[in-house]
Design a protein around this motif. Structure first.
Motif, PDB file in Angstrom:
ATOM      1  N   ASN B   4      51.435  12.969  49.980  1.00 62.06           N
ATOM      2  CA  ASN B   4      51.351  14.086  50.904  1.00 62.06           C
ATOM      3  C   ASN B   4      50.144  13.817  51.789  1.00 62.06           C
ATOM      4  N   LEU B   5      50.382  13.698  53.084  1.00 62.38           N
ATOM      5  CA  LEU B   5      49.318  13.257  53.992  1.00 62.38           C
ATOM      6  C   LEU B   5      48.097  14.169  53.925  1.00 62.38           C
ATOM      7  N   GLN B   6      48.348  15.482  53.934  1.00 57.68           N
ATOM      8  CA  GLN B   6      47.206  16.411  53.943  1.00 57.68           C
ATOM      9  C   GLN B   6      46.351  16.232  52.689  1.00 57.68           C
ATOM     10  N   ASP B   7      47.015  16.166  51.529  1.00 58.38           N
ATOM     11  CA  ASP B   7      46.281  15.982  50.268  1.00 58.38           C
ATOM     12  C   ASP B   7      45.497  14.680  50.272  1.00 58.38           C
ATOM     13  N   SER B   8      46.168  13.611  50.701  1.00 61.02           N
ATOM     14  CA  SER B   8      45.513  12.301  50.687  1.00 61.02           C
ATOM     15  C   SER B   8      44.323  12.290  51.624  1.00 61.02           C
ATOM     16  N   PHE B   9      44.526  12.855  52.819  1.00 62.14           N
ATOM     17  CA  PHE B   9      43.454  12.845  53.812  1.00 62.14           C
ATOM     18  C   PHE B   9      42.279  13.682  53.311  1.00 62.14           C
ATOM     19  N   ARG B  10      42.581  14.808  52.660  1.00 62.57           N
ATOM     20  CA  ARG B  10      41.519  15.658  52.130  1.00 62.57           C
ATOM     21  C   ARG B  10      40.707  14.881  51.090  1.00 62.57           C
ATOM     22  N   LYS B  11      41.430  14.171  50.216  1.00 58.32           N
ATOM     23  CA  LYS B  11      40.753  13.402  49.176  1.00 58.32           C
ATOM     24  C   LYS B  11      39.884  12.291  49.771  1.00 58.32           C
ATOM     25  N   MET B  12      40.399  11.674  50.818  1.00 57.61           N
ATOM     26  CA  MET B  12      39.646  10.594  51.463  1.00 57.61           C
ATOM     27  C   MET B  12      38.395  11.138  52.149  1.00 57.61           C
ATOM     28  N   ALA B 154      35.208  -8.344  49.695  1.00 59.72           N
ATOM     29  CA  ALA B 154      34.708  -8.394  48.317  1.00 59.72           C
ATOM     30  C   ALA B 154      33.427  -9.212  48.227  1.00 59.72           C
ATOM     31  N   LYS B 155      33.400 -10.313  48.950  1.00 58.05           N
ATOM     32  CA  LYS B 155      32.235 -11.205  48.944  1.00 58.05           C
ATOM     33  C   LYS B 155      31.021 -10.484  49.541  1.00 58.05           C
ATOM     34  N   LYS B 156      31.234  -9.799  50.660  1.00 58.47           N
ATOM     35  CA  LYS B 156      30.096  -9.169  51.336  1.00 58.47           C
ATOM     36  C   LYS B 156      29.592  -7.928  50.610  1.00 58.47           C
ATOM     37  N   THR B 157      30.513  -7.138  50.027  1.00 55.03           N
ATOM     38  CA  THR B 157      30.075  -5.887  49.391  1.00 55.03           C
ATOM     39  C   THR B 157      29.589  -6.119  47.967  1.00 55.03           C
ATOM     40  N   GLY B 158      30.161  -7.115  47.282  1.00 48.54           N
ATOM     41  CA  GLY B 158      29.817  -7.323  45.878  1.00 48.54           C
ATOM     42  C   GLY B 158      30.349  -6.215  44.982  1.00 48.54           C
ATOM     43  N   ASN B 159      31.194  -5.357  45.506  1.00 49.52           N
ATOM     44  CA  ASN B 159      31.760  -4.259  44.710  1.00 49.52           C
ATOM     45  C   ASN B 159      33.268  -4.409  44.568  1.00 49.52           C
ATOM     46  N   ARG B 160      33.765  -3.853  43.443  1.00 47.13           N
ATOM     47  CA  ARG B 160      35.209  -3.876  43.233  1.00 47.13           C
ATOM     48  C   ARG B 160      35.879  -2.914  44.212  1.00 47.13           C
ATOM     49  N   MET B 161      37.075  -3.286  44.649  1.00 50.84           N
ATOM     50  CA  MET B 161      37.849  -2.402  45.520  1.00 50.84           C
ATOM     51  C   MET B 161      38.688  -1.477  44.647  1.00 50.84           C
ATOM     52  N   GLU B 162      38.901  -0.254  45.139  1.00 48.06           N
ATOM     53  CA  GLU B 162      39.798   0.681  44.438  1.00 48.06           C
ATOM     54  C   GLU B 162      41.023   0.888  45.303  1.00 48.06           C
ATOM     55  N   TYR B 163      42.164   1.044  44.640  1.00 41.26           N
ATOM     56  CA  TYR B 163      43.365   1.255  45.456  1.00 41.26           C
ATOM     57  C   TYR B 163      44.355   2.171  44.738  1.00 41.26           C
ATOM     58  N   SER B 164      45.254   2.750  45.515  1.00 39.71           N
ATOM     59  CA  SER B 164      46.399   3.446  44.918  1.00 39.71           C
ATOM     60  C   SER B 164      47.612   3.281  45.824  1.00 39.71           C
ATOM     61  N   PHE B 165      48.772   3.330  45.211  1.00 45.83           N
ATOM     62  CA  PHE B 165      50.023   3.323  45.966  1.00 45.83           C
ATOM     63  C   PHE B 165      50.758   4.608  45.635  1.00 45.83           C
ATOM     64  N   LEU B 166      50.981   5.452  46.639  1.00 47.42           N
ATOM     65  CA  LEU B 166      51.660   6.719  46.413  1.00 47.42           C
ATOM     66  C   LEU B 166      53.088   6.619  46.943  1.00 47.42           C
ATOM     67  N   ASN B 167      54.012   7.088  46.136  1.00 47.31           N
ATOM     68  CA  ASN B 167      55.410   7.019  46.534  1.00 47.31           C
ATOM     69  C   ASN B 167      55.665   7.932  47.734  1.00 47.31           C
ATOM     70  N   TYR B 168      56.222   7.367  48.813  1.00 45.20           N
ATOM     71  CA  TYR B 168      56.576   8.217  49.954  1.00 45.20           C
ATOM     72  C   TYR B 168      58.084   8.455  50.007  1.00 45.20           C
ATOM     73  N   ASN B 169      58.847   7.393  49.979  1.00 43.42           N
ATOM     74  CA  ASN B 169      60.303   7.524  49.884  1.00 43.42           C
ATOM     75  C   ASN B 169      60.860   6.264  49.230  1.00 43.42           C
ATOM     76  N   LYS B 170      62.164   6.065  49.342  1.00 42.24           N
ATOM     77  CA  LYS B 170      62.783   4.929  48.650  1.00 42.24           C
ATOM     78  C   LYS B 170      62.240   3.593  49.142  1.00 42.24           C
ATOM     79  N   GLU B 171      61.875   3.549  50.413  1.00 44.34           N
ATOM     80  CA  GLU B 171      61.476   2.271  51.005  1.00 44.34           C
ATOM     81  C   GLU B 171      59.979   2.041  51.060  1.00 44.34           C
ATOM     82  N   PHE B 172      59.221   3.151  51.201  1.00 46.63           N
ATOM     83  CA  PHE B 172      57.801   3.011  51.508  1.00 46.63           C
ATOM     84  C   PHE B 172      56.869   3.679  50.497  1.00 46.63           C
ATOM     85  N   ASP B 173      55.728   3.022  50.277  1.00 48.49           N
ATOM     86  CA  ASP B 173      54.602   3.643  49.579  1.00 48.49           C
ATOM     87  C   ASP B 173      53.484   3.860  50.596  1.00 48.49           C
ATOM     88  N   PHE B 174      52.592   4.803  50.298  1.00 52.41           N
ATOM     89  CA  PHE B 174      51.385   4.933  51.089  1.00 52.41           C
ATOM     90  C   PHE B 174      50.270   4.251  50.316  1.00 52.41           C
TER      91      PHE B 174
END
Lengths: 126, 186
Positions: B4-12, B154-174
């Motif tokens: 949900n774009l609004q939820d995701s954007f709020r979290k970001m 990754a090299k420049k920050t020295g920190n681990r990246m965090e990620y998530s894939f949210l289901n949008y529809n049959k074809e796409f994730d966000f």
């Protein structure tokens, strides 16, 4: 042979390649989305220059920022210079980095470890 | 979890937000964002090495978006701008977070996950070797992408990246990616 003179923009560096003096300079920012467009003419120029270079080619790289797309093209530039050096011509790269910019120093050292031409790391004040 | 774009954007947008954008990711937009962030960073009281890192990581994050955004099919197109992407730069304590989001085809998810997991598992020296190997052996794509963006981040920050894939529809994730630049602790 004609010189290359390109003015800098917010995403591309200024360039001065002078065939008569053998002084080649790239300065500023190199962060275009597609760096091939920008660097292809420079690599082509070096191709021509390499057929009749002056006895000592001095390359001054003074970049504030460069993106990973540019990093490949800069390597292509260095590979052309390596050929000139291999053909028994003097080539030296002066790699400028601003003090405390360890990432830029490391980038220069990465190239130095890949390319067989002498590099000089030169720290400049911010 | 579904998208949900609004939820995701709020979290970001958690933390102290320096810049937030959602819409088309174009070369002009990237130029504008970089100008804005540069003047904001000028006002922030931190060492120039950290500012440079943030700027560099932002360039790679935005250009990753630009190079990898999938063309959206009609139904999403009506709802979102073409080349839709999301960017938030924020600060939480001594961490700067650069958060990006974009739609990716489900077929690409596994490859992307594997790549990030692999990069996250490497030591600094291993990252340096990987960077040099890819730099020296992989050709640029016609669009100018070189497969080096995430490794460089990754090299420049020295920190681990965090990620998530949210289901949008049959074809796409966000796909949401968070990268972190730390203030030096001293």
């Amino acid at each position: 042979m004609e010189s290359v003179i390109i003015e800098g923009t917010p995403k591309t560096p200024s360039v001065k390649f002078d065939a008569a003096t053998g002084i080649l300079e790239i300065k500023g920012r190199s962060i275009p989305e597609n760096s091939i467009e920008f660097y292809k003419p420079l690599v082509d120029w070096l191709d021509k220059y390499s057929t009749d270079p002056v006895s000592q080619t001095v390359v001054n790289i003074h970049l504030e920022y460069f993106n990973t797309s540019s990093s490949k093209c800069i390597l292509d530039v260095f590979k052309k210079l390596e050929l000139i050096h291999k053909a028994k011509n003097d080539v030296v790269v002066n790699w400028y980095y601003e003090e405390d910019d360890e990432d830029m120093l490391e980038a220069g050292e990465d190239y130095e470890s890949i390319i067989r031409i002498p590099f000089k790391m030169i720290e400049v004040e911010d | 979890m579904s998208f949900n774009l609004q939820d995701s954007f709020r979290k970001m947008n958690e933390g102290d937000v320096l810049l937030a954008y959602k819409g088309s990711i174009t070369p002009d937009l990237i130029t504008n964002v970089l100008e804005v962030i540069e003047s904001k960073l000028d006002d922030i009281n931190t060492v120039s090495a950290v500012k440079k890192k943030i700027y560099n990581v932002l360039v790679e994050s935005l250009q990753n978006l630009f190079h990898h955004i999938d063309e959206l099919p009609g139904q999403i197109k009506d709802e979102f701008d073409a080349r839709f992407g999301v960017l938030v730069v924020s600060r939480e304590g001594d961490l700067y977070r650069i958060s990006t989001g974009n739609f990716v085809r489900k077929g690409k998810v596994k490859q992307l996950k594997d790549k990030i997991d692999k990069i996250n598992s490497l030591t600094r020296d291993e990252l340096k070797d990987m960077y040099k190997f890819v730099l020296n052996h992989q050709k640029l794509s016609s669009k100018g992408g070189g497969g080096l963006g995430l490794i460089d981040i990754a090299k420049k920050t020295g920190n681990r990246m965090e990620y998530s894939f949210l289901n949008y529809n049959k074809e796409f994730d966000f796909f949401n990616l968070n990268v972190f630049v730390s203030e030096p602790s001293n």
